[in-house]
Motif scaffolding. Structure first.
Motif, short mmCIF file in Angstrom:
data_model
loop_
_atom_site.label_atom_id
_atom_site.label_comp_id
_atom_site.label_asym_id
_atom_site.label_seq_id
_atom_site.Cartn_x
_atom_site.Cartn_y
_atom_site.Cartn_z
N ASP A 24 5.39 -4.13 3.95
CA ASP A 24 4.62 -5.34 4.30
C ASP A 24 4.71 -5.67 5.78
N VAL A 25 4.36 -4.73 6.64
CA VAL A 25 4.35 -4.96 8.08
C VAL A 25 2.98 -4.63 8.65
N ILE A 34 12.44 -5.24 11.85
CA ILE A 34 12.90 -5.34 10.47
C ILE A 34 13.82 -4.18 10.12
N ALA A 35 13.48 -2.97 10.57
CA ALA A 35 14.30 -1.80 10.28
C ALA A 35 15.69 -1.92 10.89
N ALA A 73 -1.07 1.68 5.48
CA ALA A 73 -1.23 0.77 4.35
C ALA A 73 -0.13 -0.31 4.32
N ASP A 74 0.12 -0.93 5.47
CA ASP A 74 1.12 -1.99 5.61
C ASP A 74 2.54 -1.57 5.25
#
Length: 177
Positions: A24-25, A34-35, A73-74
């Motif tokens: 979802d990014v 986030i990672a 794809a997000d």
């Protein structure tokens, strides 16, 4: 003739690449942030000495530098470089196995690949200790000293309590002053 029973130990800096999935990014920057956060949570507090950096990727055909995150794809796959120092190993391969095991135990289902193994020269340690003997302690040398203390065997505190209770009379006057 070399003595086969004699083993030399060395310290190595090991860099391991991790492929961290992020969901979802929308942007590469968001995926990297986030990672790094996700990886830090998985490693801490047990491996808080592992440095987490953005990985470097390049096009295999033209060599052009690419973002450390691939997004489709997000969803994203982020290349991170995890760096740690492994102490008292006999060979580079030994250091690599230890680093992969320590990091891999905490990063379940995340692929790892050893990128670099560098032997840490003992001269660096000697020059740092000379600087601290001269009274020129740097910020860099202070954490190293703390790391050495953290590796020391844990003490239950009983020896300290015994030492305080068993003070010789000649030294009690000095302590009271």
């Amino acid at each position: 003739m070399v003595n086969a029973n004699h083993t030399t130990s060395m310290d190595c800096r090991v860099v391991v690449e991790a492929a961290v999935p992020v969901y979802d990014v929308e942007t590469a920057d968001e995926a990297v942030r986030i990672a790094i956060s996700k990886t830090g949570e998985m490693l801490n507090p047990d491996l808080n000495y592992v440095e987490i950096n953005m990985g470097e990727r390049s096009c295999p055909h033209c060599g052009e530098e690419l973002e450390p995150a691939f997004i489709a794809a997000d969803e994203s796959l982020v290349a991170l470089e995890l760096e740690m120092t492994v102490f008292n190993v006999e060979r580079d391969e030994h250091a690599a196995r230890i680093a992969r095991k320590e990091i891999g135990q905490r990063l379940e289902n995340i692929p790892l690949e050893v990128l670099e193994i560098e032997e840490i020269e003992e001269e660096t340690t000697e020059s740092e200790s000379e600087a601290t003997e001269d009274g020129e302690e740097t910020e860099e040398s202070a954490p190293d000293e703390a790391a050495v203390d953290a590796d020391a065997p844990e003490d239950d505190g009983s020896s300290e309590a015994d030492a305080e209770g068993d003070v010789l009379p000649e030294f009690e006057k000095l302590i009271d002053e």
